[in-house]
Design a protein around this motif. Structure first.
Motif, PDB file in Angstrom:
ATOM      1  N   ARG A  19      99.977  68.230  39.380  1.00  0.00           N
ATOM      2  CA  ARG A  19     101.131  68.665  38.577  1.00  0.00           C
ATOM      3  C   ARG A  19     101.087  68.028  37.183  1.00  0.00           C
ATOM      4  N   GLY A  20      99.917  67.453  36.833  1.00  0.00           N
ATOM      5  CA  GLY A  20      99.741  66.920  35.483  1.00  0.00           C
ATOM      6  C   GLY A  20     100.070  65.450  35.312  1.00  0.00           C
ATOM      7  N   ASP A  21     100.329  64.732  36.389  1.00  0.00           N
ATOM      8  CA  ASP A  21     100.677  63.318  36.310  1.00  0.00           C
ATOM      9  C   ASP A  21      99.417  62.480  36.060  1.00  0.00           C
ATOM     10  N   ARG A  22      99.256  62.034  34.827  1.00  0.00           N
ATOM     11  CA  ARG A  22      98.051  61.278  34.442  1.00  0.00           C
ATOM     12  C   ARG A  22      98.016  59.902  35.108  1.00  0.00           C
ATOM     13  N   ALA A  23      99.169  59.286  35.308  1.00  0.00           N
ATOM     14  CA  ALA A  23      99.203  57.976  35.963  1.00  0.00           C
ATOM     15  C   ALA A  23      98.717  58.104  37.410  1.00  0.00           C
ATOM     16  N   ALA A  24      99.084  59.188  38.067  1.00  0.00           N
ATOM     17  CA  ALA A  24      98.628  59.421  39.439  1.00  0.00           C
ATOM     18  C   ALA A  24      97.116  59.626  39.453  1.00  0.00           C
ATOM     19  N   PHE A  25      96.612  60.352  38.465  1.00  0.00           N
ATOM     20  CA  PHE A  25      95.168  60.571  38.386  1.00  0.00           C
ATOM     21  C   PHE A  25      94.445  59.240  38.159  1.00  0.00           C
ATOM     22  N   ARG A  26      95.039  58.369  37.366  1.00  0.00           N
ATOM     23  CA  ARG A  26      94.450  57.048  37.124  1.00  0.00           C
ATOM     24  C   ARG A  26      94.386  56.257  38.429  1.00  0.00           C
ATOM     25  N   ARG A  27      95.433  56.370  39.263  1.00  0.00           N
ATOM     26  CA  ARG A  27      95.442  55.681  40.556  1.00  0.00           C
ATOM     27  C   ARG A  27      94.332  56.236  41.450  1.00  0.00           C
ATOM     28  N   VAL A  28      94.144  57.553  41.413  1.00  0.00           N
ATOM     29  CA  VAL A  28      93.053  58.170  42.180  1.00  0.00           C
ATOM     30  C   VAL A  28      91.722  57.610  41.698  1.00  0.00           C
ATOM     31  N   TYR A  29      91.541  57.563  40.389  1.00  0.00           N
ATOM     32  CA  TYR A  29      90.294  57.044  39.816  1.00  0.00           C
ATOM     33  C   TYR A  29      90.067  55.593  40.238  1.00  0.00           C
ATOM     34  N   ASP A  30      91.085  54.754  40.084  1.00  0.00           N
ATOM     35  CA  ASP A  30      90.955  53.340  40.427  1.00  0.00           C
ATOM     36  C   ASP A  30      90.608  53.139  41.901  1.00  0.00           C
ATOM     37  N   ALA A  31      91.156  53.985  42.762  1.00  0.00           N
ATOM     38  CA  ALA A  31      90.935  53.834  44.200  1.00  0.00           C
ATOM     39  C   ALA A  31      89.609  54.422  44.668  1.00  0.00           C
ATOM     40  N   THR A  32      89.030  55.342  43.907  1.00  0.00           N
ATOM     41  CA  THR A  32      87.864  56.072  44.424  1.00  0.00           C
ATOM     42  C   THR A  32      86.614  56.001  43.572  1.00  0.00           C
ATOM     43  N   SER A  33      86.701  55.495  42.357  1.00  0.00           N
ATOM     44  CA  SER A  33      85.545  55.555  41.465  1.00  0.00           C
ATOM     45  C   SER A  33      84.343  54.780  42.002  1.00  0.00           C
ATOM     46  N   ALA A  34      84.564  53.648  42.647  1.00  0.00           N
ATOM     47  CA  ALA A  34      83.432  52.878  43.181  1.00  0.00           C
ATOM     48  C   ALA A  34      82.714  53.676  44.269  1.00  0.00           C
ATOM     49  N   LYS A  35      83.472  54.323  45.132  1.00  0.00           N
ATOM     50  CA  LYS A  35      82.868  55.116  46.209  1.00  0.00           C
ATOM     51  C   LYS A  35      82.116  56.313  45.630  1.00  0.00           C
ATOM     52  N   LEU A  36      82.711  57.022  44.696  1.00  0.00           N
ATOM     53  CA  LEU A  36      82.061  58.200  44.131  1.00  0.00           C
ATOM     54  C   LEU A  36      80.832  57.806  43.322  1.00  0.00           C
ATOM     55  N   TYR A  37      80.892  56.651  42.661  1.00  0.00           N
ATOM     56  CA  TYR A  37      79.714  56.143  41.951  1.00  0.00           C
ATOM     57  C   TYR A  37      78.596  55.880  42.961  1.00  0.00           C
ATOM     58  N   GLY A  38      78.954  55.315  44.102  1.00  0.00           N
ATOM     59  CA  GLY A  38      77.972  55.054  45.157  1.00  0.00           C
ATOM     60  C   GLY A  38      77.335  56.332  45.672  1.00  0.00           C
ATOM     61  N   VAL A  39      78.137  57.385  45.826  1.00  0.00           N
ATOM     62  CA  VAL A  39      77.612  58.681  46.264  1.00  0.00           C
ATOM     63  C   VAL A  39      76.591  59.192  45.244  1.00  0.00           C
ATOM     64  N   ALA A  40      76.960  59.153  43.981  1.00  0.00           N
ATOM     65  CA  ALA A  40      76.061  59.648  42.928  1.00  0.00           C
ATOM     66  C   ALA A  40      74.805  58.781  42.825  1.00  0.00           C
ATOM     67  N   LEU A  41      74.970  57.476  42.912  1.00  0.00           N
ATOM     68  CA  LEU A  41      73.827  56.569  42.796  1.00  0.00           C
ATOM     69  C   LEU A  41      72.856  56.751  43.958  1.00  0.00           C
ATOM     70  N   ARG A  42      73.380  56.959  45.152  1.00  0.00           N
ATOM     71  CA  ARG A  42      72.532  57.170  46.326  1.00  0.00           C
ATOM     72  C   ARG A  42      71.670  58.417  46.153  1.00  0.00           C
ATOM     73  N   ILE A  43      72.203  59.443  45.525  1.00  0.00           N
ATOM     74  CA  ILE A  43      71.460  60.690  45.333  1.00  0.00           C
ATOM     75  C   ILE A  43      70.509  60.584  44.148  1.00  0.00           C
ATOM     76  N   LEU A  44      70.982  60.034  43.038  1.00  0.00           N
ATOM     77  CA  LEU A  44      70.202  60.040  41.798  1.00  0.00           C
ATOM     78  C   LEU A  44      69.266  58.836  41.645  1.00  0.00           C
ATOM     79  N   ARG A  45      69.629  57.709  42.240  1.00  0.00           N
ATOM     80  CA  ARG A  45      68.838  56.473  42.157  1.00  0.00           C
ATOM     81  C   ARG A  45      68.629  56.003  40.716  1.00  0.00           C
ATOM     82  N   ASP A  46      69.583  56.298  39.866  1.00  0.00           N
ATOM     83  CA  ASP A  46      69.519  55.878  38.473  1.00  0.00           C
ATOM     84  C   ASP A  46      70.947  55.583  38.023  1.00  0.00           C
ATOM     85  N   ARG A  47      71.200  54.355  37.616  1.00  0.00           N
ATOM     86  CA  ARG A  47      72.569  53.942  37.283  1.00  0.00           C
ATOM     87  C   ARG A  47      73.174  54.757  36.140  1.00  0.00           C
ATOM     88  N   GLN A  48      72.400  54.975  35.082  1.00  0.00           N
ATOM     89  CA  GLN A  48      72.927  55.715  33.933  1.00  0.00           C
ATOM     90  C   GLN A  48      73.270  57.151  34.318  1.00  0.00           C
TER      91      GLN A  48
END
Length: 185
Positions: A19-48
């Motif tokens: 519904r456009g709540d940016r603060a809520a999106f920030r909470r989603v990012y803070d709670a999930t970014s490490a996991k999603l980074y891990g998913v991407a890193l596992r597939i790509l094997r390149d940090r950048q």
């Protein structure tokens, strides 16, 4: 900074972000970014590349967050699927770089995009899979979704559920057998 959120809190934050709540999106990012980074890193094997994909994934999530349906997938499964797909897209793009072909050859290039009928059929199959998954007992359903949609190993699943590895494998095997029977015409 990783923030811990329950499944319900994360689903609510996604709903609020839809519904456009940016603060809520920030909470989603803070709670999930490490996991999603891990998913991407596992597939790509390149940090950048993984960091770039993570950014792409969150742009996609922001643009699609209003379509999230908590009845179809857990918040983490939905988010991880987007990150996984972005990472795979990046792998494919890197592997298939054309060596510069003349513009005249463009007429001969096939459009690989699925037609509407194929898309509808795939959507119906996905809906059928979710219905069949919902018919499984909770522990098998959760184990299968976590293993196959999030890429978590059987060993980690067994640790989380505090059961022997053999028990976890049995739950998943029996669940997959039931899924196969449910999905057969």
């Amino acid at each position: 900074m990783a923030v811990s959120m329950t499944r319900e809190q994360l689903a609510q934050a996604l709903s609020d972000a839809g519904r456009g709540d940016r603060a809520a999106f920030r909470r989603v990012y803070d709670a999930t970014s490490a996991k999603l980074y891990g998913v991407a890193l596992r597939i790509l094997r390149d940090r950048q590349l993984a960091e770039d994909v993570l950014q792409d994934a969150y742009v996609t999530i922001w643009n699609k967050v209003s379509t999230y349906d908590p009845d179809r997938a857990s918040p983490v499964t939905w988010l991880a699927t987007i990150a996984r797909n972005r990472a795979i897209d990046r792998l494919r793009a890197a592997a298939v770089r054309p060596a510069g072909r003349p513009l005249d050859e463009a007429e001969e290039v096939r459009d690989e995009t699925p037609d509407a009928a194929s898309f509808l059929e795939a959507r119906q199959e996905a809906d059928r899979l979710h219905v069949c998954l919902d018919e499984l007992e909770a522990r098998a359903r959760t184990a299968i979704r976590t293993a196959f949609f999030e890429g978590v190993t059987y060993e980690i699943l067994a640790e989380r559920a505090e059961v022997p590895l053999g028990t976890m494998k049995s739950w998943i095997r029996r669940g997959l057998q039931k899924l196969k029977a449910c999905l057969e015409p």
